[in-house]
Scaffold this motif. Structure first.
Motif: not given
Length: 337
Positions: A193-195, A211-213, A228-229
């Motif tokens: 996921g994004p950093d 990703n969360v929702r 996700v993250v």
């Protein structure tokens, strides 16, 4: 396991002391002999951290991908120097089980480790001087005894040794230690996921929110999912959810866009702070005296993490603990509804 800020700080050590230099790469343990032979004699041209993984780029489109996992550690030795964030923490930085950084006050007791003063012979300020030093970076970071000769003999089961004329890095106990080509690196990155240390712009925020929702999984579990993250571990998970007053059991699909954006922005802030000061400092609004106390003792550094059974700092309700996704989850049942 090191959280995201520690891995970024390890990458910074490679940027300071190895990037731009031809490296001798070996495997004292022998388990990485073939991979080491591929990299030996090549110049390191970049060091990058994403999530909890690090990518060391060498000439010839070859990369060393490392994931420290639960037991991995890098030992640096030689004529090493430190950046301001390392000096500020006096050598004990970034670890989950950290007990303290400076034992200045008589009331610090057993909750603070002794660390030499800035002006002492063993101070981090002396690193980079002719005196050769040793520095360990993993979940725990600390200055160790200076070395008498360079390069020092490997200590323990060293999977890979990276050596230049002035510095050496020894890797022990990683979960992953693999030579990759650009396609392999991209496959690894595509799983993450994004950093926010690499990109905290609107597109990265949108990826996190989506990703969360889209998931019917508890937000407390989603934040630990590196797809996700990137970079969040057990400490940051608990602290982020408390700071945003979010029930850790709330499904991701019930998290509002506003809540998801607030989580992303707060994660970006805490991660950047962690890299800058070398601590998982998750409390804010502290006086100067409270801040100094928190930097000495983890017990004064977090809202809920590792405080099971203690009163919430906001409402006084007893902090709870439970297992979620194989890790201990801490939260306040009143403030996080």
């Amino acid at each position: 396991m090191p959280e995201g800020h520690s891995v970024h700080r390890i990458a910074r050590q490679f940027e300071l002391h190895f990037v731009g230099r031809v490296c001798e790469v070996s495997s004292p343990q022998g388990r990485f002999a073939a991979g080491a032979a591929q990299l030996d004699g090549r110049k390191m041209i970049a060091a990058r951290a994403v999530a909890k993984q690090m990518f060391l780029e060498f000439e010839g489109d070859l990369f060393l991908r490392v994931h420290l996992g639960l037991y991995g550690a890098w030992d640096f030795a030689g004529e090493i120097s430190t950046d301001a964030t390392m000096r500020s923490a006096k050598g004990r930085i970034g670890q989950t089980n950290q007990r303290g950084t400076v034992a200045e006050d008589s009331d610090a007791g057993d909750d603070a480790d002794h660390v030499p003063d800035d002006d002492g012979e063993d101070s981090l300020r002396s690193i980079g001087a002719p005196r050769r030093s040793r520095y360990r970076m993993a979940e725990q970071e600390k200055v160790e005894d200076p070395i008498e000769a360079f390069p020092p003999d490997p200590v323990g089961q060293v999977r890979v040794r990276i050596l230049t004329e002035t510095a050496v890095a020894d890797l022990r106990g990683p979960t992953a230690c693999v030579v990759e080509d650009p396609a392999g690196v991209q496959r690894a990155l595509d799983k993450l996921g994004p950093d926010p240390m690499n990109d905290d712009g609107p597109e990265a925020e949108k990826v996190f929110v989506d990703n969360v929702r889209k998931r019917n999984v508890a937000i407390g579990q989603l934040l630990m999912d590196q797809s996700v993250v990137s970079g969040i571990g057990n400490v940051y998970r608990a602290e982020l959810l408390f700071r945003q007053r979010i029930d850790p059991y709330k499904p991701g699909k019930e998290i509002t866009v506003r809540q998801a954006k607030a989580l992303w922005q707060d994660w970006s802030k805490l991660l950047h702070d962690g890299v800058r000061i070398g601590q998982m400092m998750t409390m804010d609004g502290l006086t100067d005296a409270e801040y100094r106390k928190a930097m000495r003792s983890r017990a004064d550094r977090h809202w809920v993490y590792h405080r099971a059974g203690e009163p919430c700092r906001v409402c006084g309700t007893e902090i709870r603990v439970a297992d979620m996704a194989g890790r201990k989850l801490y939260w306040c049942p009143k403030d996080q509804k």
